[in-house]
Scaffold this motif. Structure first.
Motif, PDB file in Angstrom:
ATOM      1  N   GLU A  34     -36.461 -37.850  36.085  1.00 24.85           N
ATOM      2  CA  GLU A  34     -36.135 -38.081  37.497  1.00 24.85           C
ATOM      3  C   GLU A  34     -36.616 -36.928  38.370  1.00 24.85           C
ATOM      4  O   GLU A  34     -37.093 -37.138  39.478  1.00 24.85           O
ATOM      5  CB  GLU A  34     -34.620 -38.280  37.691  1.00 24.85           C
ATOM      6  N   GLN A  89     -35.113 -49.759  23.358  1.00 26.58           N
ATOM      7  CA  GLN A  89     -34.103 -49.647  24.423  1.00 26.58           C
ATOM      8  C   GLN A  89     -34.514 -48.587  25.444  1.00 26.58           C
ATOM      9  O   GLN A  89     -34.418 -48.789  26.644  1.00 26.58           O
ATOM     10  CB  GLN A  89     -32.757 -49.239  23.826  1.00 26.58           C
ATOM     11  N   TYR A 117     -36.091 -47.439  30.322  1.00 28.33           N
ATOM     12  CA  TYR A 117     -35.766 -46.385  31.286  1.00 28.33           C
ATOM     13  C   TYR A 117     -36.872 -45.340  31.425  1.00 28.33           C
ATOM     14  O   TYR A 117     -36.979 -44.687  32.444  1.00 28.33           O
ATOM     15  CB  TYR A 117     -34.476 -45.675  30.878  1.00 28.33           C
ATOM     16  N   VAL A 138     -26.039 -43.686  20.084  1.00 30.91           N
ATOM     17  CA  VAL A 138     -27.273 -43.666  20.882  1.00 30.91           C
ATOM     18  C   VAL A 138     -27.567 -45.071  21.409  1.00 30.91           C
ATOM     19  O   VAL A 138     -27.889 -45.251  22.585  1.00 30.91           O
ATOM     20  CB  VAL A 138     -28.467 -43.150  20.043  1.00 30.91           C
ATOM     21  N   GLU A 139     -27.402 -46.054  20.521  1.00 32.28           N
ATOM     22  CA  GLU A 139     -27.684 -47.424  20.950  1.00 32.28           C
ATOM     23  C   GLU A 139     -26.703 -47.897  22.016  1.00 32.28           C
ATOM     24  O   GLU A 139     -27.101 -48.547  22.981  1.00 32.28           O
ATOM     25  CB  GLU A 139     -27.708 -48.366  19.738  1.00 32.28           C
ATOM     26  N   PHE A 154     -25.148 -45.986  24.111  1.00 34.66           N
ATOM     27  CA  PHE A 154     -25.494 -45.228  25.321  1.00 34.66           C
ATOM     28  C   PHE A 154     -26.640 -45.929  26.062  1.00 34.66           C
ATOM     29  O   PHE A 154     -26.568 -46.153  27.270  1.00 34.66           O
ATOM     30  CB  PHE A 154     -25.886 -43.806  24.912  1.00 34.66           C
ATOM     31  N   LEU A 155     -27.677 -46.296  25.319  1.00 29.83           N
ATOM     32  CA  LEU A 155     -28.845 -46.902  25.961  1.00 29.83           C
ATOM     33  C   LEU A 155     -28.567 -48.325  26.440  1.00 29.83           C
ATOM     34  O   LEU A 155     -29.248 -48.833  27.329  1.00 29.83           O
ATOM     35  CB  LEU A 155     -30.040 -46.893  24.997  1.00 29.83           C
ATOM     36  N   ALA A 156     -27.557 -48.958  25.860  1.00 31.39           N
ATOM     37  CA  ALA A 156     -27.238 -50.331  26.258  1.00 31.39           C
ATOM     38  C   ALA A 156     -26.457 -50.365  27.568  1.00 31.39           C
ATOM     39  O   ALA A 156     -26.372 -51.397  28.223  1.00 31.39           O
ATOM     40  CB  ALA A 156     -26.442 -51.009  25.157  1.00 31.39           C
ATOM     41  N   ASP A 157     -25.897 -49.219  27.952  1.00 33.11           N
ATOM     42  CA  ASP A 157     -25.070 -49.177  29.158  1.00 33.11           C
ATOM     43  C   ASP A 157     -25.947 -48.845  30.376  1.00 33.11           C
ATOM     44  O   ASP A 157     -26.050 -47.708  30.812  1.00 33.11           O
ATOM     45  CB  ASP A 157     -23.972 -48.119  28.965  1.00 33.11           C
ATOM     46  N   ALA A 158     -26.577 -49.899  30.893  1.00 34.53           N
ATOM     47  CA  ALA A 158     -27.558 -49.697  31.973  1.00 34.53           C
ATOM     48  C   ALA A 158     -26.940 -49.054  33.213  1.00 34.53           C
ATOM     49  O   ALA A 158     -27.587 -48.256  33.891  1.00 34.53           O
ATOM     50  CB  ALA A 158     -28.202 -51.031  32.342  1.00 34.53           C
ATOM     51  N   ILE A 169     -26.594 -45.324  32.651  1.00 35.22           N
ATOM     52  CA  ILE A 169     -27.913 -44.692  32.691  1.00 35.22           C
ATOM     53  C   ILE A 169     -28.374 -44.568  34.144  1.00 35.22           C
ATOM     54  O   ILE A 169     -28.899 -43.533  34.552  1.00 35.22           O
ATOM     55  CB  ILE A 169     -28.942 -45.522  31.895  1.00 35.22           C
ATOM     56  N   ILE A 204     -26.763 -41.622  35.714  1.00 33.61           N
ATOM     57  CA  ILE A 204     -27.402 -40.352  35.334  1.00 33.61           C
ATOM     58  C   ILE A 204     -28.679 -40.161  36.151  1.00 33.61           C
ATOM     59  O   ILE A 204     -28.952 -39.101  36.695  1.00 33.61           O
ATOM     60  CB  ILE A 204     -27.760 -40.345  33.825  1.00 33.61           C
ATOM     61  N   ARG A 205     -29.459 -41.259  36.242  1.00 34.05           N
ATOM     62  CA  ARG A 205     -30.740 -41.151  36.947  1.00 34.05           C
ATOM     63  C   ARG A 205     -30.535 -40.878  38.428  1.00 34.05           C
ATOM     64  O   ARG A 205     -31.231 -40.039  39.011  1.00 34.05           O
ATOM     65  CB  ARG A 205     -31.567 -42.421  36.735  1.00 34.05           C
ATOM     66  N   ALA A 239     -29.421 -37.371  39.003  1.00 33.67           N
ATOM     67  CA  ALA A 239     -30.533 -36.430  38.815  1.00 33.67           C
ATOM     68  C   ALA A 239     -31.480 -36.469  40.012  1.00 33.67           C
ATOM     69  O   ALA A 239     -31.991 -35.436  40.446  1.00 33.67           O
ATOM     70  CB  ALA A 239     -31.292 -36.754  37.522  1.00 33.67           C
ATOM     71  N   ASP A 266     -38.741 -49.767  34.587  1.00 36.39           N
ATOM     72  CA  ASP A 266     -38.135 -51.093  34.562  1.00 36.39           C
ATOM     73  C   ASP A 266     -39.157 -52.197  34.818  1.00 36.39           C
ATOM     74  O   ASP A 266     -39.029 -53.313  34.331  1.00 36.39           O
ATOM     75  CB  ASP A 266     -37.041 -51.201  35.621  1.00 36.39           C
TER      76      ASP A 266
END
Lengths: 257, 205
Positions: free
Chosen positions: A156, A185, A189, B143-144, B146-150, B153, B156-157, B160, B188
């Motif tokens: 970012e 996955q 992003y 990890v999976e 975490f990445l599945a929780d759009a 995420i 966080i983005r 940042a 995306d």
């Protein structure tokens, strides 16, 4: 032709320096490559490249009073042009991060690919500058939550400065980790493509001890193969070296923090 | 969670939790530190958390007000600004039972990362930890998820992005910010059509 990549992770311990030199050596098969240790606060590329005793380093180019020419800090090693950074805290404090722009501009005029080994932090201007100056970033990740989270942050930051993502390297992957699923996955992003999944390897530590890049120390190691694969997938874009140099020169970076 | 009362070594207000974590790491403390962010006190709230240590390496974290442990617990008392840190030494044997509580354990570098945002200290702490502990926090299912929780995420983005823009002003880098930073190379819409397959190779270790 020139493109500048910042090799970044946002988090320490992902093997960024190892990755920078490995990608550099692999890309050097086809390109003229210059590797710069832009982690001016915690330099360690010199140890990885057997340049512990380098007389002139990037620090000397970033300090006003010192009258070093850029070429004095360039060392031809392992088929690469390497610009190491010193480890002195005093030199780091005296260094003017803004001068990195001029150094990068001068080096860009004369090479195909520039790789900037970037700091594992985002908390200061000198830490962010490599990402600001680069055309694109290569994000080095471990398949862990903190590493992915920090990788997203660094991406970012990069995007905020118009620096795109060239791709992601999953590094230090353990045999029990299925990175395919995580990469799929994560691809939602992270920009660019998944460049490779590099297995955790003892050869990396041995290479570091020997002061050699992985591809020089253990060219047949599976980790070395994976880095070569990553380099092959990296689509280096054509550009005019002079134009790039000009762009760096005109980037508005204040002289002091 | 019960932690045996230890011997109070020192209690002082510090600007930054990193300073305390660094000292505790250097002196290889076995015991615990009680963190009490001072800003919360001004607001009439009590925020307090405990991190336990074995030879200077964090083991457990527990938010004593919300009664939440582990990484979530840490976040409860991760408040920026001055914090009172009370450092206590405890016998390793006396802590052994408490340290069995898996749910409250945190990876070695996590307190430095969450309480102080100090990645280098986190990395240094992880490096100093025993080999078995260095691997903590590497749980693939975590990890999976975490990445599945759009949504998480995206949070966080966007945080940042805001942080990057705020700091750019602070550092005088405003002029090099991209005008359309929000649109830059958004993964995306990249479709991943050319995302490479990953082949670790059969002989990898």
């Amino acid at each position: 032709m020139v493109e500048a990549f910042a090799v970044a992770s946002g988090k320490g311990g992902t093997g960024k320096t190892t990755s920078t030199l490995a990608l550099g050596m692999a890309l050097a098969e086809d390109y003229d490559v210059t590797v710069i240790d832009a982690d001016t606060g915690m330099a360690n590329l010199l140890f990885h490249a057997g340049l512990d005793d380098a007389d002139v380093t990037l620090h000397d180019l970033l300090v006003d009073e010192r009258d070093a020419a850029v070429s004095d800090a360039v060392y031809e090693r392992f088929g690469l042009s390497v610009v190491p950074c010193g480890t002195s805290l005093a030199a780091f404090e005296a260094a003017d991060p803004g001068r990195l722009r001029d150094v990068v501009a001068e080096l860009a005029a004369d090479t195909d690919v520039l790789l900037l080994d970037s700091p594992a932090a985002l908390g200061s201007k000198s830490a962010v500058l490599p990402v600001v100056l680069a055309d694109r970033i290569v994000v080095v990740l471990q398949p862990t939550v903190p590493s992915l989270s920090d990788g997203l942050k660094v991406q970012e930051y990069a995007h905020s400065y118009g620096t795109d993502t060239a791709g992601v390297v999953f590094n230090r992957v353990r045999p029990d980790e299925n990175v395919d699923r995580i990469a799929e996955q994560a691809g939602r992003y992270f920009g660019g493509q998944t460049l490779a999944s590099v297995p955790e390897s003892d050869a990396v530590r041995a290479a570091r001890r020997e002061g050699k890049p992985l591809l020089a120390h253990a060219p047949d190691d599976p980790a070395a193969d994976a880095f070569r694969e990553a380099a092959a997938r990296l689509d280096v874009r054509d550009g005019d070296g002079r134009e790039v140099a000009e762009r760096f020169k005109s980037a508005v970076v204040p002289e002091r923090i | 969670m019960r932690i045996p009362r230890g011997e109070l070594r020192r209690s002082r207000v510090v600007d930054d939790a990193a300073a305390v974590l660094r000292t505790v790491l250097d002196e290889e403390l076995t015991g615990y530190v009680v963190f009490e962010p001072q800003d919360a006190l001004l607001l009439g709230e009590t925020t307090r958390g405990v991190v336990t240590f074995e030879d200077g390496i964090p083991v457990l974290a527990y938010d004593t007000e919300r009664e939440v442990g582990g990484r979530d617990g840490l976040e409860g008392f991760a408040v920026t600004g001055p914090t009172r840190a009370a450092v206590h030494a405890v016998d390793a044997d006396a802590l052994a039972d408490a340290h069995e509580v898996e749910a409250f354990r945190v990876p070695p570098g996590e307190p430095a990362r969450v309480l102080a945002g100090d990645e280098r200290l986190a990395a240094k702490t992880t490096d100093a930890a025993p080999a078995a502990r260095r691997e903590e926090g590497r749980d693939q299912s975590a990890v999976e998820s975490f990445l599945a929780d759009a949504d998480a995420i995206e949070e966080i983005r966007s945080e940042a992005r805001e942080e990057a823009r705020a700091r750019a002003s602070e550092w005088g880098l405003d002029d090099v910010l991209a005008d359309d930073a929000d649109d830059a190379d958004d993964a995306d819409d990249a479709d991943d059509a050319d995302a490479a397959a990953i082949d670790v190779g059969p002989d990898s270790r």
